[in-house]
Every structure is written in structure tokens, then in C-alpha cells.
Design a protein around this motif. Structure first.
Motif, short mmCIF file in Angstrom:
data_model
loop_
_atom_site.label_atom_id
_atom_site.label_comp_id
_atom_site.label_asym_id
_atom_site.label_seq_id
_atom_site.Cartn_x
_atom_site.Cartn_y
_atom_site.Cartn_z
N PHE A 23 0.91 -1.23 -0.13
CA PHE A 23 0.10 0.09 -0.07
C PHE A 23 0.78 1.17 0.00
N VAL A 24 2.17 1.20 0.58
CA VAL A 24 2.93 2.31 0.87
C VAL A 24 3.47 2.37 -0.60
N PHE A 25 3.79 1.74 -1.38
CA PHE A 25 4.74 1.58 -2.60
C PHE A 25 3.38 2.06 -3.71
N GLN A 26 2.25 1.47 -3.58
CA GLN A 26 1.07 2.09 -4.30
C GLN A 26 0.93 3.50 -4.22
N ARG A 27 1.06 4.07 -3.06
CA ARG A 27 0.63 5.58 -2.82
C ARG A 27 1.86 6.36 -3.27
N SER A 28 3.10 6.14 -3.06
CA SER A 28 4.33 6.79 -3.44
C SER A 28 4.40 6.71 -4.90
N THR A 102 -4.90 7.87 2.85
CA THR A 102 -3.72 7.36 3.53
C THR A 102 -3.40 5.80 3.07
N ALA A 103 -2.33 5.36 3.18
CA ALA A 103 -2.00 4.02 2.90
C ALA A 103 -2.76 3.38 4.23
N GLY A 104 -2.75 3.58 5.16
CA GLY A 104 -3.30 2.82 6.31
C GLY A 104 -4.82 2.57 6.24
N LYS A 105 -5.54 3.54 5.95
CA LYS A 105 -6.96 3.53 5.71
C LYS A 105 -7.50 2.90 4.53
#
Length: 300
Positions: A23-28, A102-105
Motif C-alpha cells: 500500500f505504501v509503494f502504491q501510494r508513493s 492514506t495507505a493505512g486507511k
């Protein structure tokens, strides 16, 4: 717990870590490239990775007649295409939603598919879940409200897109469950990713402007989400589930939502409010409750 089951459980935890950090890589990756183009590129890599794996891993189905053999191959192709349609739709909505949340949500809302599946199973296939599952659904609704609802009872644009993604992933899970017992699962997965990549590229060229320069600018997130999250993650899942009880496997893989929040905080410095954190805790409790193998009888 014997050695094989322990290894299987550890591999599934690793899968949860891989999918959660994705999710972090998708967002970045959205800082350099449009969401659908990003999705098309990573699904192409996943198709190549799992396609190569399918060439080396041979399955030996118990087929006694030519008719059964033909049905086996038809279901492999049909299942791959149908699952690919669901996966393409779900992943496109997810990637677009991550731009606005956000990645967390995104991780937690996506994990809501574990709660949606029993509802769809009842409506479509008339299969009733246990009381624990329905309690989990109600808890999930409460957690979803705390996590996503703003003033005026409205979802943000990103939250709404991710919620649609969760619904589509629920359809994907039910589709996989329908075909997986009567087909070659690894080859079905490869066909699934080929279908997903093809649909994603078509949609990307219609609504966006893909180019090699844009893809190269987001190559690290694409490589991680394509090869690590897609190819390796799904392959590890298949290998691990050979030695792991399905209920335990589902519970372990649902940990991806927790790792999504942790990764978002550690890597992207995302901060969630007390209200949102409370919603996350309630939703995760609901996810666990939905996966626990409560028995209907003492004998079971």
C-alpha cells in the motif's frame, strides 16, 4: 504444530507483510504516474512472474476421463478470465482511491472484503454464516464509520473508491473459491493476471496517457508491487496454504491491514487520529472474529 504447518504459517505472515507494505509503494508511486497506468504496469510484471512459475510447477489432478480433462482445462481458462475481470476492476478502483486517502486507511478498508464475503455468500449462494460472522459484520460497520465517515455522514472520495474496491475483491474471492477446486490454480492465476493487465492497459490508454518515461519514473514501486507483491506474494500464498488450515490462513493474511498502517506510519509518516485508530482496532477485531472457526455443535 508440526514443522510444515509452522513454515506455512510463517510464510503467510510474510505474505501479509508484503501485501501490507505494498500500500505504501502504491501510494508513493502516484507521485510520478497515473493510477491506472501504474496498475497496468505492475499487473504485467505479476503476469510475467506467475506465468514463469506456472511453467515449472506441475500439478497432478485426479482425472479419469477425457471429458474431465477437458472440463479441467476449460475451468482453468474460464476461472482465470473471470477472476481477472474482478481483479482488474478491484485493483483499478483501489489504485485510484489510494491517491486520495492514506495507505493505512486504504489497507483497512480493503480488508473489509473479509466481512463482505459472508453477506454476498448468503445473498447469492444462500449459505448462512455463524453468529460470530454476523457480529463481526456489525462490528465492521461500526469500525468503518469511525474510520471513514466525516461530518455529515459522507465518505471522502478516496474512501468511497476503496470501498468499491473491497466489494469487487469480495466478488473475486467468491469467484476464486468457485473455480479453484476444479482447475489448475497456478495457471488460473497466471491467466488471471494476463487478463487483469490487458484490461488495465485498455482503460489506461482510454483515460490516461501512458508512456515509457512515466513508467520508468515510478519503476521502484512498480517493481515491488508487480514482482514482490504480485508474483512472489501470490506464489507464497499458494505454497503456504498446502500446509495451513484455511481459517488460520485467512486470519494470518488479514494481518496485511495492520502492516499497511505500520508501514504508512514508518515510511510515509502518516498520522491517524484517535477516532481513526479506534475504527482500525474495531475493524481488525471484526476481521479476526469473522475468521475464527466457531463450531455449531460440540462434536464439530
Amino acid at each position: 504444530m508440526n514443522k510444515k504447518k509452522m513454515i506455512g504459517s510463517l510464510l503467510l505472515v510474510l505474505v501479509a507483510v508484503i501485501w501490507g507494505t505494498a500500500f505504501v509503494f502504491q501510494r508513493s508511486g502516484m507521485e510520478q504516474i497515473e493510477p491506472i497506468t501504474f496498475n497496468a504496469a505492475r499487473m504485467t510484471l505479476a503476469a510475467a512472474a506467475i506465468g514463469i512459475v506456472s511453467l515449472f510447477i506441475k500439478t497432478k489432478p485426479h482425472i479419469k476421463s477425457i471429458e474431465q480433462k477437458n472440463k479441467y482445462h476449460r475451468n482453468t481458462v474460464k476461472g482465470g478470465i473471470l477472476c481477472g475481470v474482478f481483479l482488474a476492476s478491484a485493483s483499478i478502483f483501489q489504485q485510484m482511491g489510494i491517491v486520495y486517502t492514506t495507505a493505512g486507511k486504504a489497507g483497512f478498508i480493503t480488508a473489509l472484503y473479509i466481512l463482505i464475503v459472508p453477506v454476498l455468500n448468503l445473498v447469492i449462494f444462500k449459505k448462512r454464516g455463524t453468529l460470530a460472522v454476523w457480529i463481526a459484520v456489525l462490528l465492521g460497520i461500526v469500525g468503518m464509520y469511525l474510520l471513514c465517515m466525516n461530518e455529515g455522514f459522507s465518505l471522502s472520495q478516496g474512501d468511497a473508491l476503496i470501498l468499491i474496491c473491497a466489494l469487487l475483491f469480495s466478488g473475486h474471492i467468491l469467484c476464486c473459491d468457485y473455480f479453484v477446486s476444479t482447475c489448475n490454480p497456478i495457471r488460473m492465476s497466471a491467466i488471471q493476471f494476463i487478463t487483469t493487465a490487458a484490461i488495465s492497459w485498455i482503460v489506461a490508454f482510454i483515460f490516461e496517457a501512458p508512456s515509457p518515461e512515466k513508467i520508468l519514473s515510478a519503476i521502484i514501486p512498480i517493481l515491488y508491487c508487480g514482482i514482490i507483491s504480485g508474483g512472489i506474494g501470490y506464489t507464497l500464498q499458494i505454497v503456504a496454504q498446502k500446509h495451513t488450515d484455511p481459517a488460520v490462513a485467512s486470519l494470518l493474511m488479514s494481518l496485511e491491514s495492520v502492516f499497511a498502517v505500520i508501514a504508512g506510519a514508518l515510511i510515509l509518516n502518516e498520522v491517524m487520529s484517535i477516532r481513526e485508530l479506534t475504527g482500525c482496532i474495531i475493524m481488525f477485531a471484526a476481521i479476526i472474529l469473522a475468521q475464527l472457526p466457531f463450531s455449531r455443535t460440540k462434536k464439530e
